[in-house]
Enzyme design. Structure first.
Site, PDB file in Angstrom:
ATOM      1  N   GLY A   1      -2.199   4.872  -4.164  1.00  0.00           N
ATOM      2  CA  GLY A   1      -2.326   3.645  -4.932  1.00  0.00           C
ATOM      3  C   GLY A   1      -1.443   3.539  -6.157  1.00  0.00           C
TER       4      GLY A   1
ATOM      5  N   LEU B   1      -4.020   4.103   1.004  1.00  0.00           N
ATOM      6  CA  LEU B   1      -4.451   4.273   2.387  1.00  0.00           C
ATOM      7  C   LEU B   1      -5.340   5.499   2.552  1.00  0.00           C
ATOM      8  CD1 LEU B   1      -1.078   3.412   4.175  1.00  0.00           C
ATOM      9  CD2 LEU B   1      -3.042   1.906   3.756  1.00  0.00           C
TER      10      LEU B   1
ATOM     11  N   ALA C   1       0.832  -1.206   0.000  1.00  0.00           N
ATOM     12  CA  ALA C   1       0.000   0.000   0.000  1.00  0.00           C
ATOM     13  C   ALA C   1       0.862   1.250   0.000  1.00  0.00           C
ATOM     14  CB  ALA C   1      -0.926   0.009   1.218  1.00  0.00           C
ATOM     15  N   CYS C   2       0.321   2.310  -0.617  1.00  0.00           N
ATOM     16  CA  CYS C   2       0.915   3.648  -0.529  1.00  0.00           C
ATOM     17  C   CYS C   2      -0.211   4.622  -0.205  1.00  0.00           C
ATOM     18  CB  CYS C   2       1.634   4.016  -1.829  1.00  0.00           C
ATOM     19  SG  CYS C   2       0.548   4.186  -3.259  1.00  0.00           S
ATOM     20  N   GLN C   3       0.003   5.910  -0.395  1.00  0.00           N
ATOM     21  CA  GLN C   3      -1.021   6.874  -0.008  1.00  0.00           C
ATOM     22  C   GLN C   3      -2.213   6.889  -0.965  1.00  0.00           C
ATOM     23  OE1 GLN C   3      -0.911   8.386   2.841  1.00  0.00           O
ATOM     24  NE2 GLN C   3      -2.733   9.660   2.620  1.00  0.00           N
TER      25      GLN C   3
END
Length: 292
Positions: free
Chosen positions: A187, A212, A183-185
């Site tokens: 996507g 996220l 996951a990142c901020q």
């Protein structure tokens, strides 16, 4: 196996470098004109050569931007293929939360430190695929100044660089057979990380769709000083509460949340007014000194 074109994975970083090249072309053009005037030998051919040089630089910039757009389109096509073929499994933030709590699947957070330090999923492992550029060499400083001047002061977007140790760090933490949630901020960078991991031999990779930032409060157990939704914002816009994420948060929190940023806005207005009046007074004082 196709390699990722990393400069285009973060559009703000790509635009920052593009702005830096354009700024450099303007400076080069200005310097050439200044030299001609200083020597007193400005000629039509010199002007023409200068214009040709500027046109060529602009053409190079356009070619680079076009290449980045093509690379981004190619990367998106590859990522869509990974999802379509099932090599990367898609999870919503809520499904990721269930997988973490019920199946004890590890979550790999690939965000830069500027986002990770604000909020994170409890128990997650952190290996950034891009991280904040902390070098103080001339090139990096120029990029930072250009980025700040061209909107970074408002958005707070940092200059990022690819983490060359990303794969080796992940391999130290997780065997290739691990069922790993990435996951990142928002996507995008996590999809790039998924491709790298698949190409490195990982077979059970899960991607959090929307990042996220799209998670609701009840989806994931989090830690940190801010909600996950606000971890990706910064700059003066964050200070004033003028981001989409903060407006959505204000709708939930109510008037107490809004009043904090309203007070900040009035403080900024008063500070700007005080500076303006101070500059006027200083100007009058300097004129009086010159008059005497």
């Amino acid at each position: 196996m196709e390699s990722l074109s990393f400069p285009i994975l973060n559009p703000l970083l790509a635009s920052g470098s593009s702005l830096y090249r354009k700024q450099s072309s303007r400076v080069t053009s200005s310097m050439s004109s200044s030299v001609s005037f200083a020597t007193g030998r400005t000629s039509l051919s010199t002007v023409r050569r200068s214009r040709v040089g500027v046109v060529k630089m602009q053409a190079v910039d356009e070619d680079i931007d076009l290449k980045q757009m093509r690379d981004m389109a190619a990367a998106k096509k590859r990522w869509d293929g990974l999802l379509r073929e099932g090599k990367v499994k898609l999870l919503t933030p809520r499904e990721a939360g269930y997988a973490i709590q019920l199946s004890n699947k590890p979550l790999l957070d690939v965000r830069p430190s500027s986002e990770r330090n604000k909020a994170w999923v409890k128990g997650s492992d952190w290996v950034p695929i891009f991280d904040n550029e902390d070098n103080l060499d001339a090139g990096t400083l120029s990029k930072k100044v250009t980025s700040f001047a061209m909107g970074g002061w408002w958005s707070g977007t940092p200059i990022l660089s690819f983490n060359k140790l990303f794969l080796s760090k992940v391999e130290e933490k997780f065997p290739k057979e691990t069922e790993l949630i990435v996951a990142c901020q928002k996507g995008l960078r996590s999809l790039a990380a998924c491709e790298l991991l698949i190409n490195a031999g990982y077979q059970n990779i899960f991607w959090v769709q929307g990042g996220l930032e799209s998670a609701e409060d009840e989806d994931l157990v989090t830690e940190g000083s801010q909600p996950l939704k606000l971890a990706g914002i910064g700059g003066f816009s964050e200070f004033l509460g003028w981001t989409d994420q903060q407006r959505a948060q204000a709708a939930k929190e109510g008037w107490g949340y809004r009043l904090v940023f309203t007070a900040r806005l009035f403080g900024v207005i008063l500070a700007a007014d005080a500076l303006f009046l101070g500059a006027q007074q200083l100007g009058h004082y300097i004129q009086e000194l010159r008059g005497h």
